[in-house]
Design an enzyme around this catalytic site. Structure first.
Site, PDB file in Angstrom:
ATOM      1  N   GLU A 142       0.835  -1.194   0.000  1.00  0.00           N
ATOM      2  CA  GLU A 142       0.000   0.000   0.000  1.00  0.00           C
ATOM      3  C   GLU A 142       0.871   1.244   0.000  1.00  0.00           C
ATOM      4  OE1 GLU A 142      -3.917   1.854   2.289  1.00  0.00           O
ATOM      5  OE2 GLU A 142      -2.873   0.102   3.101  1.00  0.00           O
ATOM      6  N   GLY A 143       0.476   2.233  -0.818  1.00  0.00           N
ATOM      7  CA  GLY A 143       1.182   3.500  -0.892  1.00  0.00           C
ATOM      8  C   GLY A 143       0.234   4.655  -0.646  1.00  0.00           C
ATOM      9  N   GLY A 144       0.720   5.870  -0.891  1.00  0.00           N
ATOM     10  CA  GLY A 144      -0.093   7.054  -0.620  1.00  0.00           C
ATOM     11  C   GLY A 144      -1.256   7.217  -1.568  1.00  0.00           C
ATOM     12  N   PHE A 145      -1.122   6.732  -2.823  1.00  0.00           N
ATOM     13  CA  PHE A 145      -2.160   6.944  -3.815  1.00  0.00           C
ATOM     14  C   PHE A 145      -2.827   5.660  -4.291  1.00  0.00           C
ATOM     15  CE2 PHE A 145       0.849  10.447  -4.250  1.00  0.00           C
ATOM     16  CZ  PHE A 145      -0.003  11.529  -4.123  1.00  0.00           C
ATOM     17  N   VAL A 151      -1.835  -2.286  -3.869  1.00  0.00           N
ATOM     18  CA  VAL A 151      -1.602  -3.382  -4.805  1.00  0.00           C
ATOM     19  C   VAL A 151      -2.152  -4.679  -4.216  1.00  0.00           C
ATOM     20  CG1 VAL A 151       0.120  -4.690  -6.097  1.00  0.00           C
ATOM     21  CG2 VAL A 151       0.458  -2.234  -5.687  1.00  0.00           C
ATOM     22  N   LYS A 208      -2.967  -2.821  -9.312  1.00  0.00           N
ATOM     23  CA  LYS A 208      -2.700  -1.555  -8.632  1.00  0.00           C
ATOM     24  C   LYS A 208      -3.990  -0.751  -8.637  1.00  0.00           C
ATOM     25  CE  LYS A 208       0.087   2.686  -8.937  1.00  0.00           C
ATOM     26  NZ  LYS A 208       1.168   3.390  -9.662  1.00  0.00           N
ATOM     27  N   ASP A 262      10.986   8.061  -9.154  1.00  0.00           N
ATOM     28  CA  ASP A 262      10.603   7.429  -7.889  1.00  0.00           C
ATOM     29  C   ASP A 262      11.327   6.090  -7.729  1.00  0.00           C
ATOM     30  OD1 ASP A 262       9.294   7.225  -5.445  1.00  0.00           O
ATOM     31  OD2 ASP A 262       7.512   6.283  -6.299  1.00  0.00           O
TER      32      ASP A 262
END
Length: 514
Positions: A243-246, A249, A262, A359
C-alpha cells in the site's frame, strides 16, 4: 527572441487563428479535435518553456513557431497547432488529420503528445489550480459553429469512468437552438443521465446529438489502449500485497492467470475532483508504460476504469525492499551486482526513450528470479511509473517525493534532468549493502522534525555512510552516483559498463562476502 508572427509556410494557416480561437475556416480540417486551457493568468515564461519543450519532442517536426504559437507535424500526417491568446488568457491546442486509415487513436499522436507536454508543464510548475480545461465539441467545429460547446475535462473523465466513454450530449447542432456557448454541466450528472428540459426541441436535440468521447478526446477515451481495457468483474481479487499514498496493490486472478492489481484510492472516495485526479494518474501511467518494452521493466497487461486500476503480471518473489526489511536475506556480491546491473539496464533503456522515473527506490524494484548466473533471465524489474514523465528539456518540482532517495536538486526546486534517477540508483546500491534504512543513522542526531532537517542536510552534502570493507569499485560507483552536481554523475550506459566489469572481476576472483 521569438518572432511576433509566423514565417514561411505557416503564414497562410496562421490567419485562421489570429482573430478568434474558433474562427471560420476550421471546417476545412478533417477529423478536428481540440483542447482549450483557460488560465486566470499565464505565468511569466510559460509559453516560452512550452515551445522549448515542443522543440525537443521526439518524432515530431516543428514547422514553425512564434511568440504566441507553434505548428507541428507528425509522421502520420497530422498538423497540430498550439495558439495562445494573451488577451483572454486562453491556450488552444487544435489538430487536423490529413492522412486517415491508421489504427484507432494513432492518428492523434502529435495532439496527445502536445497535450501531455502542456499538462506536465502545468503539473511540474504548480499551475494546476489556476485554470479551467475544456474539450471543444468536434461536431460543432465540423459544422463551423461560432461558439462550440465546451465540455469540461472533468465531465469527460467522469463519463469515461461511469460509461466507458459513451456519447456526450451536444445541444448546438439543432437549428432550433441559438448558436451560443452553453455549459455542458447543465446536462450532465454523476449518474450519466441528462436532466429533463422544459424545451422539447432541446430534449430532442439531446437525444439525437450525441458525440462519442473518442471523437472529442482520444487521450481521455484511452482509444489507443482500448484492447487492454477489461471489466473489473473479470477479476477475482485476492489479498493485499502493498500500500502506498495513492494506491494499493492486490493479487488477483484474470482469465485463469495470477496478476497484480494496482488499485487507485479513488474507489474509497467518490468525489468528482478526486476521481478526475486519479483518472489522470491512471491515464498518465498507462500512456507511459505502454511505450516500454524491456526485460527489466514491468509491462502493462490491462486496466479498468471503474474502479480505476492497472493490471500487471504477478511476481511472487516480491519487491527488493521486502528482502531488505522483512525477509532480511543476506546478499552475496554476485546477487548485489546482478540486481544493480538489471536496474541500470532498465534505467539506461528508460532514458533512451526520453523518459525519467523520478521514484526509483527498493520498493519499486521487483524480483523476478534469483538465478543470477543466467544472463538471459532478468533478476530485477522496475515498476511503479506513477511519477514518471517524458523528458522535454528539464523539470522543476514534483508532486511527491521521498527525501531518502531524492536528489538534492529536486528538494531545492531547481531544474533537473534524468540524472535524478542516477542519484536514486546510488541510494539503492547503498541499500544492497544491507547496512540499514537510508539516513536512519542520523535520526537521533537530527531529531524532530526529521524530514525537514534531513532535507537541509542532504542539500548540504550529507550521504549515508559506506562501510570500510566495501569493494573500492562498488564504493566508487555509489559515490559517483550521488554527487551533488548532476553533470558529475554517470549516465545509465556508463553504469551498465561499470557493473559488467565488476561482475566479470567477481567471477574471476570472487569478492569477499563478509
Amino acid at each position: 527572441m521569438l518572432p511576433s508572427k509566423p514565417r514561411g509556410n505557416t503564414k497562410e494557416l496562421y490567419r485562421y487563428f489570429t482573430s478568434d480561437l474558433f474562427s471560420s475556416g476550421l471546417h476545412l480540417w478533417r477529423k478536428p479535435m481540440a483542447r482549450l486551457y483557460q488560465f486566470r493568468f499565464l505565468p511569466l515564461g510559460f509559453f516560452g518553456r512550452l515551445i522549448f519543450q515542443v522543440l525537443q519532442m521526439p518524432s515530431i517536426q516543428v514547422l514553425g513557431y512564434w511568440k504566441r504559437g507553434v505548428l507541428i507535424k507528425s509522421k502520420r500526417g497530422e498538423h497540430c497547432y498550439c495558439i495562445y491568446n494573451d488577451t483572454t488568457y486562453e491556450l488552444l491546442i487544435f489538430v487536423q488529420v490529413l492522412s486517415l486509415g491508421h489504427e484507432a487513436g494513432k492518428e492523434y499522436a502529435a495532439f496527445n503528445a502536445l497535450i501531455s507536454c502542456v499538462d506536465t508543464l502545468i503539473d511540474n510548475n504548480m499551475y494546476g489550480r489556476r485554470l479551467n480545461i475544456f474539450v471543444p465539441c468536434s461536431h460543432c467545429i465540423e459544422l463551423d459553429l461560432p461558439n462550440p460547446t465546451l465540455f469540461p475535462v472533468e465531465s469527460c473523465i467522469l463519463n469515461m469512468i461511469d460509461n466507458a466513454g459513451q456519447s456526450l450530449i451536444c445541444l448546438q447542432s439543432s437549428p432550433s437552438i441559438p448558436p451560443k456557448r452553453r455549459s455542458y454541466l447543465d446536462f450532465f450528472s454523476r449518474k450519466s443521465q441528462y436532466r429533463p428540459q422544459e424545451n422539447l426541441d432541446e430534449k430532442r436535440a439531446a437525444k439525437k446529438n450525441r458525440v462519442p468521447l473518442s471523437k472529442l478526446a482520444t487521450d481521455l477515451a484511452l482509444t489507443s489502449f482500448s484492447d487492454r481495457l477489461v471489466s473489473f468483474d473479470q477479476l477475482c481479487m485476492g489479498k493485499k500485497i502493498a500500500e502506498g499514498g495513492f494506491s494499493t496493490v492486490y493479487s488477483a486472478t484474470l482469465l485463469g492467470k495470477t496478476v497484480a492489481v494496482k488499485m487507485f484510492h479513488s474507489h474509497q472516495q467518490q468525489s468528482a475532483d478526486f476521481l478526475a485526479e486519479s483518472f489522470r494518474e491512471l491515464q498518465h501511467e498507462v500512456f507511459l508504460i505502454n511505450q516500454l518494452r524491456h526485460a527489466n521493466i514491468v509491462e502493462l497487461r490491462n486496466f479498468c476504469t471503474n474502479p480505476l486500476c492497472i493490471i500487471f503480471d504477478f511476481y511472487d518473489l516480491g519487491s527488493l525492499n521486502q528482502y531488505l526489511v522483512e525477509k532480511k536475506k543476506v546478499f552475496t556480491w554476485s546477487e548485489r551486482l546482478r540486481i544493480a546491473l538489471d536496474i541500470a539496464e532498465g534505467l539506461a533503456y528508460l532514458h533512451r526513450q526520453d523518459m525519467i522515473h523520478r521514484d526509483l527506490r527498493s520498493h519499486n524494484i521487483l524480483i523476478n528470479s534469483w538465478d543470477v548466473r543466467d544472463m538471459q533471465v532478468p533478476v530485477a524489474k522496475l515498476t511503479d511509473f506513477g511519477l514518471a514523465a517524458i523528458i522535454c528539456g528539464s523539470f522543476q518540482g514534483v508532486k511527491e517525493y521521498n527525501e531518502c532517495w531524492t536528489a538534492p536538486e529536486v528538494m531545492k526546486r531547481s531544474r533537473y534532468s534524468h540524472k535524478v534517477d542516477i542519484y536514486s540508483f546510488g541510494i539503492v546500491c547503498w541499500e544492497l549493502l544491507q547496512i540499514g534504512f537510508p539516513f536512519q543513522e542520523y535520526h537521533e542526531e537530527l531529531g524532530a522534525p526529521f524530514r525537514s532537517e534531513l532535507e537541509e542536510k542532504i542539500i548540504g552534502g550529507l550521504r549515508p555512510t559506506i562501510g570500510k570493507n566495501v569493494h573500492p569499485a562498488y564504493k566508487n560507483l555509489i559515490e559517483r552516483c550521488w554527487q551533488d552536481k548532476p553533470e558529475e554523475r554517470p549516465d545509465g550506459v556508463e553504469l551498465v559498463h561499470m557493473l559488467r566489469a565488476m561482475i566479470e572481476e567477481n567471477e574471476q576472483a570472487p569478492w569477499d562476502d563478509s
